[in-house]
Each structure stands twice: as C-alpha cells, then as structure tokens.
Design an enzyme around this catalytic site. Structure first.
Site, PDB file in Angstrom:
ATOM      1  CG  ASP A  82      29.729  37.110  39.414  1.00 41.09           C
ATOM      2  OD1 ASP A  82      28.567  37.482  39.663  1.00 41.09           O
ATOM      3  OD2 ASP A  82      30.244  37.198  38.290  1.00 41.09           O
TER       4      ASP A  82
ATOM      5  CG  HIS B 280      31.206  41.707  40.245  1.00 39.92           C
ATOM      6  ND1 HIS B 280      30.328  42.027  41.259  1.00 39.92           N
ATOM      7  CD2 HIS B 280      30.499  40.910  39.396  1.00 39.92           C
ATOM      8  CE1 HIS B 280      29.166  41.437  41.035  1.00 39.92           C
ATOM      9  NE2 HIS B 280      29.236  40.755  39.913  1.00 39.92           N
TER      10      HIS B 280
ATOM     11  CG  HIS C 267      32.063  42.589  31.511  1.00 40.60           C
ATOM     12  ND1 HIS C 267      32.045  41.301  31.018  1.00 40.60           N
ATOM     13  CD2 HIS C 267      32.116  42.464  32.864  1.00 40.60           C
ATOM     14  CE1 HIS C 267      32.080  40.444  32.027  1.00 40.60           C
ATOM     15  NE2 HIS C 267      32.119  41.124  33.151  1.00 40.60           N
TER      16      HIS C 267
ATOM     17  CG  HIS D 149      34.836  39.514  37.967  1.00 40.25           C
ATOM     18  ND1 HIS D 149      35.100  40.655  37.245  1.00 40.25           N
ATOM     19  CD2 HIS D 149      33.594  39.116  37.578  1.00 40.25           C
ATOM     20  CE1 HIS D 149      34.081  40.941  36.465  1.00 40.25           C
ATOM     21  NE2 HIS D 149      33.146  40.007  36.641  1.00 40.25           N
ATOM     22  CG  HIS D 150      34.663  37.268  33.943  1.00 41.27           C
ATOM     23  ND1 HIS D 150      33.753  36.235  34.095  1.00 41.27           N
ATOM     24  CD2 HIS D 150      33.929  38.411  34.008  1.00 41.27           C
ATOM     25  CE1 HIS D 150      32.542  36.735  34.229  1.00 41.27           C
ATOM     26  NE2 HIS D 150      32.615  38.053  34.188  1.00 41.27           N
TER      27      HIS D 150
ATOM     28  CE  LYS E   5      27.824  41.529  33.187  1.00 40.09           C
ATOM     29  NZ  LYS E   5      26.847  40.665  33.905  1.00 40.09           N
TER      30      LYS E   5
END
Length: 332
Positions: free
Chosen positions: A275, A191, A220, A246-247, A195
């Site tokens: 997360d 995920h 990222h 996922h964000h 980064k």
C-alpha cells in the site's frame, strides 16, 4: 471410474460456461485441459441436442472436431458422449469416453453403464460448480467494495488492483502457499474499506490534516475490521485482518493496537508495504508522486521500524517485478 467401467482409453468431463459460450474440460484424463466453442464438435452437438451419442467411426463423422487430434497427436476412433443435467434439467456439461479397448466399438450396454455414472457425477459436479460460483461472487463483491472505498477518497483508478498484485507477489516471494497468496490477492482490495466511515471533508482534504483530523482518519482501520470480522466467510475473515492490521508498524508504534513484529499477521505486514509503495508513487489530492529512489530510500530507513525487514529486502531485490505490475496497471 467412467473410463474403467466401459473399458475406454480416455475420459473427459466437459463443462458449459454460459458467459463465454465455451466448453472446457473440468477433468481431462490423459490430456491437458481444453477449451472449445460451445457448439463445436460431437460433444457440443450432444449438449445442444441433450442427446447421448455413440460414434463408432469418429473420423467419418462430420461433427468431429479434428483439430484436437491434430494438436495432441492422438487418434480418436470411437466415442461415447452423455450429457449431464442439473436439478433444473439444464445441461451443464457432458461425460465423454474415447476409444474402446476391449472391442472395437461401444455398445448400448456401455451407454447404460455410463448414463448411470453420469447421473451420480452430475450431482457432485453441480455442488462443486455452485461452490465455485459462490466463491467467485464473493471475490467480485470484495473487489467492488474495495474500489468503492477507494473512490470515496478519490484514490487513483488502479490503486486497489496494483496493491492486490503487489501483495500477491510479495506473498509468493515470502514463501506463502499458493492458496494463501491467492487469498491475500483477493482480500487486499478491502484494506481501506473503513474509509467509508470517514467524513469527506477529512478524507479529501487537500492539505495536511490536523492532529484531531488524523486521529479520526486512523479510526478507519478499526472501522474496517469491525465491518468485516463478524462474517463466517473465510475470505471476509481474511479481509478483516488486512483492514485491521495494515497500519500496524513492525516496531509496535502503529495503529490501531500497537502490535509489533510477528504479532502482526503476515497479511497485514505485506499489505502495509504494498500500500505504501503504491501510495507514495501515486499523485494524490494532497501530494505529488514520489520518485522511486526516494521511496526505496524510505524503505531502507524504515526497515525494522515501519516494515518487516525481510519483506523490504524481498521487495528491493525484486523491484523490477513490481515495476512490471505498475506498468501493466497504469492509471488513465
């Protein structure tokens, strides 16, 4: 087929696992799966010698692994074993048939029939095992890449493992298929792979990020998607979804695309909750770990805003199961 062409009661296909030095049943007709030491019993002997065997009085054969009969309650009287070779002439397993039904013994003619069947079975089995090995390798690489990404940001040791297990459990509670649950568990470690494209000075800054730094950090998600989405491999395709979404937030105020509700892939919605739960409950370079009560209060507050409300309810109703995962994978 092998059972029927020689009129046997049972048939098993045994596979050699070189890493564990075990024999295990890929197919076990009439019995549950079994795992034994590689050199154990008649099958192990046939594989070690790469030699076909006909045993018409099994109980008197000193190679017979009687523990299996003892465990299953079955009585083995006669047996025939044919080793199977791959294209490199390496023995990868064996076909075993037990207890001739029509006569009291297996014949040389039975051996010829079974040898022919074994040659066809070996070709198919080699392909299957190769595909399984490729799949296993993909999963191992995905996990390694995920851990590598987390190590750059000095995340806690078992973060990706916990997120993977939380995601699997949430997916199961949500009602996804077994395959979907396993896929999400396999790919969720990726995920934060994006980064790797963020500078250490930002990634590991001990204090609050400036607006400009936060905007860089947000990239990222897009970076992770770009790294993965061009792959034709299904697992990496799924990983690209997790990395890219996922964000996102349920109310559409997330990033990178600002999509909302069910437009966010369920993998992204699940990983987001998993997360955040682990991130808030873990100590980081820029914060102390939150108490569970504070995390749950946030989840209630953010239900329908940051997080899918159904997922929040499932999480809170089953919090003890998530605690059990956390307790199993405690950081050293």
């Amino acid at each position: 087929m092998c059972r029927d062409i020689v009129f046997a009661e049972r048939c098993s296909i045994w596979i050699v696992d070189k890493r564990t030095k075990k024999l295990w049943t890929k197919v076990a007709d009439g019995i549950d799966a079994i795992e034994i030491d590689l050199k154990t019993g008649i099958v192990g002997n046939a594989i070690a010698q790469n030699k076909s065997l006909i045993i018409n009085d099994v109980q008197k054969d000193i190679r017979f692994h009687s523990q299996i009969d003892h465990d299953t309650g079955y009585v083995t009287k006669t047996m025939m074993v044919i080793p199977m070779e791959n294209q490199h002439n390496e023995v990868m397993g064996a076909i075993q048939v037990i207890n001739k039904k029509v006569e009291d013994y297996f014949s040389e003619q039975d051996l010829k029939y079974l040898t022919l069947a074994a040659s066809y079975a070996a070709e198919s089995l080699e392909t299957i095992l190769l595909m399984e090995e490729i799949d296993k390798t993909q999963k191992e690489l995905i996990n390694i890449m995920g851990v590598t990404g987390e190590n750059r940001s000095k995340e806690t040791g078992f973060h990706v493992k916990r997120v993977a297990e939380y995601s699997w459990l949430l997916a199961k509670l949500y009602g996804l298929s077994v395959k979907e649950c396993e896929t999400l568990r396999d790919v969720s470690p990726m995920h934060d792979i994006g980064k790797i494209g963020i500078k250490d000075a930002i990634l590991n800054k001990p204090g609050r990020l400036t607006y400009e730094e936060m905007e860089i950090m947000k990239t990222h998600a897009s970076l992770g998607y770009e790294i993965l989405h061009t792959s034709e491999l299904p697992l990496l395709k799924a990983a690209s979804v997790v990395a890219g979404e996922h964000h996102e937030r349920y109310d559409g105020t997330g990033y990178p695309h600002g999509i909302s509700g069910d437009k966010i892939h369920i993998f992204g919605r699940i990983t987001a909750l998993a997360d955040v739960f682990d991130a808030l409950g873990s100590e980081r370079v820029y914060k102390k770990a939150w108490e569970d009560s504070r995390i749950f209060a946030l989840f209630e507050e953010e239900k329908g805003r940051h997080f899918d409300p159904i997922l929040v309810d499932l999480f809170l109703e089953n919090r003890e199961k998530f605690f059990a995962i956390r307790d199993e994978f405690v950081d050293a």
